[in-house]
Write a protein that holds these residues in place. Structure first.
Motif, PDB file in Angstrom:
ATOM      1  N   UNK A   1       7.354  34.568  46.565  1.00 24.92           N
ATOM      2  CA  UNK A   1       8.553  35.132  46.589  1.00 24.92           C
ATOM      3  C   UNK A   1       9.270  35.354  45.405  1.00 24.92           C
ATOM      4  N   UNK A   2       9.522  33.954  44.767  1.00 20.76           N
ATOM      5  CA  UNK A   2      10.365  33.631  43.753  1.00 20.76           C
ATOM      6  C   UNK A   2       9.674  34.134  42.450  1.00 20.76           C
ATOM      7  N   UNK A   3       8.320  34.131  42.496  1.00 19.41           N
ATOM      8  CA  UNK A   3       7.683  34.580  41.455  1.00 19.41           C
ATOM      9  C   UNK A   3       7.640  36.081  41.253  1.00 19.41           C
ATOM     10  N   UNK A   4       7.561  36.872  42.441  1.00 21.84           N
ATOM     11  CA  UNK A   4       7.259  38.478  42.422  1.00 21.84           C
ATOM     12  C   UNK A   4       8.896  38.599  42.032  1.00 21.84           C
ATOM     13  N   UNK A   5       9.904  38.181  42.516  1.00 21.14           N
ATOM     14  CA  UNK A   5      11.459  38.458  41.972  1.00 21.14           C
ATOM     15  C   UNK A   5      11.411  38.436  40.621  1.00 21.14           C
TER      16      UNK A   5
ATOM     17  N   UNK B   1      12.908  27.594  33.389  1.00 20.72           N
ATOM     18  CA  UNK B   1      14.153  27.930  33.505  1.00 20.72           C
ATOM     19  C   UNK B   1      14.004  29.712  33.421  1.00 20.72           C
ATOM     20  N   UNK B   2      13.238  30.147  32.619  1.00 20.52           N
ATOM     21  CA  UNK B   2      13.320  31.716  32.572  1.00 20.52           C
ATOM     22  C   UNK B   2      12.843  32.350  33.909  1.00 20.52           C
ATOM     23  N   UNK B   3      11.881  31.596  34.596  1.00 18.53           N
ATOM     24  CA  UNK B   3      11.657  32.134  36.118  1.00 18.53           C
ATOM     25  C   UNK B   3      12.832  32.225  36.942  1.00 18.53           C
ATOM     26  N   UNK B   4      13.648  31.012  36.932  1.00 22.13           N
ATOM     27  CA  UNK B   4      14.942  31.200  37.728  1.00 22.13           C
ATOM     28  C   UNK B   4      15.595  32.336  37.180  1.00 22.13           C
ATOM     29  N   UNK B   5      15.970  32.504  35.738  1.00 20.44           N
ATOM     30  CA  UNK B   5      16.880  33.507  35.215  1.00 20.44           C
ATOM     31  C   UNK B   5      16.118  34.912  35.733  1.00 20.44           C
ATOM     32  N   UNK B   6      14.782  35.227  35.573  1.00 19.41           N
ATOM     33  CA  UNK B   6      14.212  36.364  35.938  1.00 19.41           C
ATOM     34  C   UNK B   6      14.481  36.891  37.218  1.00 19.41           C
ATOM     35  N   UNK B   7      14.072  35.788  38.259  1.00 11.37           N
ATOM     36  CA  UNK B   7      14.520  36.326  39.545  1.00 11.37           C
ATOM     37  C   UNK B   7      15.748  36.605  39.699  1.00 11.37           C
TER      38      UNK B   7
ATOM     39  N   UNK C   1      -5.337  33.952  45.780  1.00 15.65           N
ATOM     40  CA  UNK C   1      -4.724  34.466  46.844  1.00 15.65           C
ATOM     41  C   UNK C   1      -3.219  34.769  46.835  1.00 15.65           C
ATOM     42  N   UNK C   2      -2.617  33.803  46.274  1.00 14.23           N
ATOM     43  CA  UNK C   2      -0.849  33.742  46.053  1.00 14.23           C
ATOM     44  C   UNK C   2      -0.785  35.012  44.916  1.00 14.23           C
ATOM     45  N   UNK C   3      -1.745  34.978  43.966  1.00 12.76           N
ATOM     46  CA  UNK C   3      -1.385  35.999  43.000  1.00 12.76           C
ATOM     47  C   UNK C   3      -1.418  37.278  43.422  1.00 12.76           C
ATOM     48  N   UNK C   4      -2.415  37.692  44.562  1.00 11.40           N
ATOM     49  CA  UNK C   4      -2.517  38.814  44.859  1.00 11.40           C
ATOM     50  C   UNK C   4      -1.221  39.213  45.774  1.00 11.40           C
ATOM     51  N   UNK C   5      -0.731  38.006  46.652  1.00 14.62           N
ATOM     52  CA  UNK C   5       0.447  38.327  47.671  1.00 14.62           C
ATOM     53  C   UNK C   5       1.677  38.540  46.482  1.00 14.62           C
TER      54      UNK C   5
ATOM     55  N   UNK D   1       4.327  41.829  46.654  1.00 15.63           N
ATOM     56  CA  UNK D   1       5.687  41.914  46.792  1.00 15.63           C
ATOM     57  C   UNK D   1       6.361  42.635  45.515  1.00 15.63           C
ATOM     58  N   UNK D   2       5.543  42.448  44.481  1.00 18.12           N
ATOM     59  CA  UNK D   2       6.463  42.996  43.380  1.00 18.12           C
ATOM     60  C   UNK D   2       6.269  44.397  43.339  1.00 18.12           C
TER      61      UNK D   2
END
Lengths: 126, 505
Positions: free
Chosen positions: B44-48, B174-180, B267-271, B275-276
């Motif tokens: 979820x965080x990654x998709x955001x 940190x960029x992951x948080x910023x991007x989400x 599998x997580x990459x697909x999911x 979401x993206x």
């Protein structure tokens, strides 16, 4: 000869071994790890299933979204149908395509995971 | 346009971006943290984060501007940018994650066992990254000028500086948080004003935007709402070429691909990708609303050539007083979120490749990465200041065309076709890169062309992508003796689920 004083050890007599011993049965995992012909067949079946799925989903994308420019060109009458004052093709392009894309993605993810599960079941069986 | 609130909005976004970046610093310790957040980011965080990174100035400002000025045909840009993720999901998402490589050059080298392919891929990553960064800085300059009246270079420099500071302090984690955070900011920044603008429009009698008097003649005047109108020459070719560039180009964007390595498994990459798709769909229904309303309430932007600014200007024009200023400040905040997030992601991707490839072993990992980030940002900033005149969304569209003509064939054939060879890959990358590169340089140089030449060069993907595929396949078939030894094992790694205990090389 006195049988009771010198008992002869009894020997079980069986048929002679005419066949080679059976090779130990390997799991699909071992076959793939050995990169044997059988392993190649296991891998090819997974790749074929996944590639076929990908082609089906992409064909569905081409047949729906990909055909829209031709549909708009071939049926200019669609432009006369107004939704909230906007022509139907405009509304389809602006809002209508996204649910189709998400639906196709959802179908793909489910089917791809099913393919992988089938593969895992097959190669883990001994 | 009143400036006070909008300037505050820019300041708040910049400070928030820096604050979240610094907060993330506590987690960043090793080079691996800097590159891919040690692969512990949840779907979820990654998709955001992917959404936040992907929705650039081109999406936030450019789409509405193009649709306002050129009409329904331009709606293919957002459609293609979303559908690109479906193609990516179907063809490369899980295998790419399972390949275990950090970057596109890593993938190319592991798959083809060739340093030369790696080097060419690295050059392409840097080229595509710079081509994509340039319009971000230009857009920032234009947006800040609209808000404050500052010269165009100030906005670009501001964004570049924030990105460099952020990369210096936190890296990818940190960029992951910023991007989400930025995805949700961008969505809110378009959604809330759009809601009020639609209320105003209904209150004004809901005039159809197609009926607006814009003072523009010809097809762009009367047939604005209609796609595929015969007044526009070669429209079928340019539409399908655009579809090809965007549908196939997404998978080859360096900042998108690097995100997939932060998923825990295939599998997580697909999911995550699914979401993206949903997040992008939610976002992209909004810019057309601004474009349609801009037709009614800000038609002068079309004739003055500032249609890219419609998202920033519309709220203040439709709603007088404090409310309108507040909403304009919100869209301005969203625009700067767009500049910062996309630029950060691209800078990281470019810096990653530069530091791995071109700094050698003289510098420690993190130092090399920081120096590379500085270089990676400075070059496109200079390009942005030197060139101008191509709309933000069109410039980004060219980056997609290059990615579709180079990395798309490399990824698709590398993942699905075991007969690909290093020589075939090199030939394909060269043909696709050179052909699309020539078209890009010609378009950016602003040369006046007409007829088919213009159509073919402005939207090159429809002929450059097939050329690259054909070359890659043809040359590979001629060089089958060079097929890499480890290809069998590598395909096992790409396609089998991680739960099965296989030897993956």
């Amino acid at each position: 000869m006195n049988h009771s004083e010198h008992p002869v050890q009894r020997v079980r007599v069986t048929s002679p071994r005419v066949r080679r011993p059976r090779p130990p049965r390997r799991t699909g995992i071992a076959e793939i790890d050995r990169q044997s012909r059988v392993g190649e067949i296991y891998m090819a079946s997974l790749l074929r299933a996944q590639l076929r799925l990908a082609v089906v989903v992409l064909a569905a994308l081409a047949a729906t979204v990909g055909m829209l420019p031709l549909v708009f060109l071939g049926f200019p009458g669609l432009n006369d149908i107004l939704i909230l004052g906007m022509p139907l093709p405009w509304v389809v392009l602006a809002f209508g395509i996204y649910p189709v894309l998400v639906a196709l993605g959802w179908v793909f993810v489910r089917a791809a995971e099913r393919n992988e599960q089938a593969f895992a079941d097959m190669v883990e069986r001994s | 346009m009143s400036t006070g609130l909008s300037i505050s909005a820019v300041v708040v976004v910049v400070l928030a971006t820096l604050a979240i970046g610094t907060w993330g610093l506590r987690f960043s310790r090793t080079t691996s943290d800097f590159f891919v957040a040690s692969r512990t980011v949840r779907p979820r965080l990654n998709a955001s984060a992917i959404g936040g990174e992907y929705l650039s100035a081109a999406s936030f400002l450019g789409v509405a501007g193009l649709v306002l000025a050129y009409g329904a045909e331009m709606l293919w840009y957002p459609v293609g940018w979303t559908a690109g993720y479906l193609v990516l999901l179907v063809l490369v998402a899980a295998p790419l994650r399972r390949s275990g490589a950090y970057t596109l050059p890593d993938f190319a080298e592991t798959r083809l066992e060739s340093r030369a392919v790696r080097l060419v891929s690295s050059l392409l990553v840097v080229a595509i990254g710079w081509l994509y960064l340039m319009p971000q800085f230009q857009g920032a300059g234009l947006a800040l000028r609209t808000v404050t009246g500052s010269p165009p270079w100030v906005g670009g420099l501001l964004v570049a500086a924030v990105v460099v500071i952020n990369v210096f302090t936190g890296g990818m984690r940190s960029v992951t948080f910023v991007q989400a955070f930025q995805y949700w900011l961008k969505l809110t920044a378009l959604l809330v004003p759009a809601f009020f603008l639609l209320l105003i429009w209904i209150g004004d009698g809901a005039t159809p935007p197609t009926a607006a008097e814009t003072g523009v003649s010809g097809a762009l005047g009367s047939a604005w709402g209609l796609p595929m109108t015969s007044d526009q020459p070669y429209v079928l070719y340019t539409t399908y070429s655009l579809i090809m560039a965007t549908f196939l180009g997404t998978m080859g964007l360096p900042h998108v691909v690097v995100r997939f390595y932060t998923n825990p498994d295939g599998r997580a990459a697909r999911r995550t990708t699914l979401v993206v798709l949903a997040l992008l769909g939610c976002f992209y229904v909004l810019p057309p609303v601004y474009a349609a309303l801009g037709r009614l309430y800000a038609p002068d932007l079309i004739t003055s050539g500032h249609s890219d600014m419609v998202v920033l200007e519309l709220p203040a024009r439709m709603i007088s007083g404090y409310g309108g200023e507040l909403l304009s400040a919100l869209t301005t905040a969203g625009a700067f979120a767009a500049f910062l997030s996309t630029s950060s992601g691209l800078s990281i991707a470019v810096a990653g490749v530069l530091s791995q490839e071109f700094t050698g072993r003289r510098l420690a990992g993190v130092t090399a990465f920081r120096i590379a980030a500085l270089v990676g940002v400075a070059v496109p900033l200079a390009l942005a200041l030197l060139t101008s005149g191509v709309s933000v969304a069109r410039a980004v569209g060219l980056a997609f065309a290059v990615a579709a003509s180079t990395f798309c064939p490399l990824l698709v054939l590398g993942i699905w076709w075991r007969r690909l060879t290093d020589v075939g890959a090199l030939a394909g990358l060269a043909v696709g890169g050179v052909l699309s590169g020539v078209a890009v340089v010609d378009t950016l140089s602003g040369a006046e062309r007409t007829g088919w030449t213009d159509a073919l060069l402005a939207q090159p993907a429809a002929w450059t992508v097939p050329a690259a595929f054909v070359t890659m396949i043809g040359v590979s078939l001629l060089t089958q003796r060079r097929r890499p030894v480890g290809v069998g094992r590598f395909l096992v790694r790409l396609h089998t689920p991680e739960a099965v205990p296989l030897d993956r090389g």
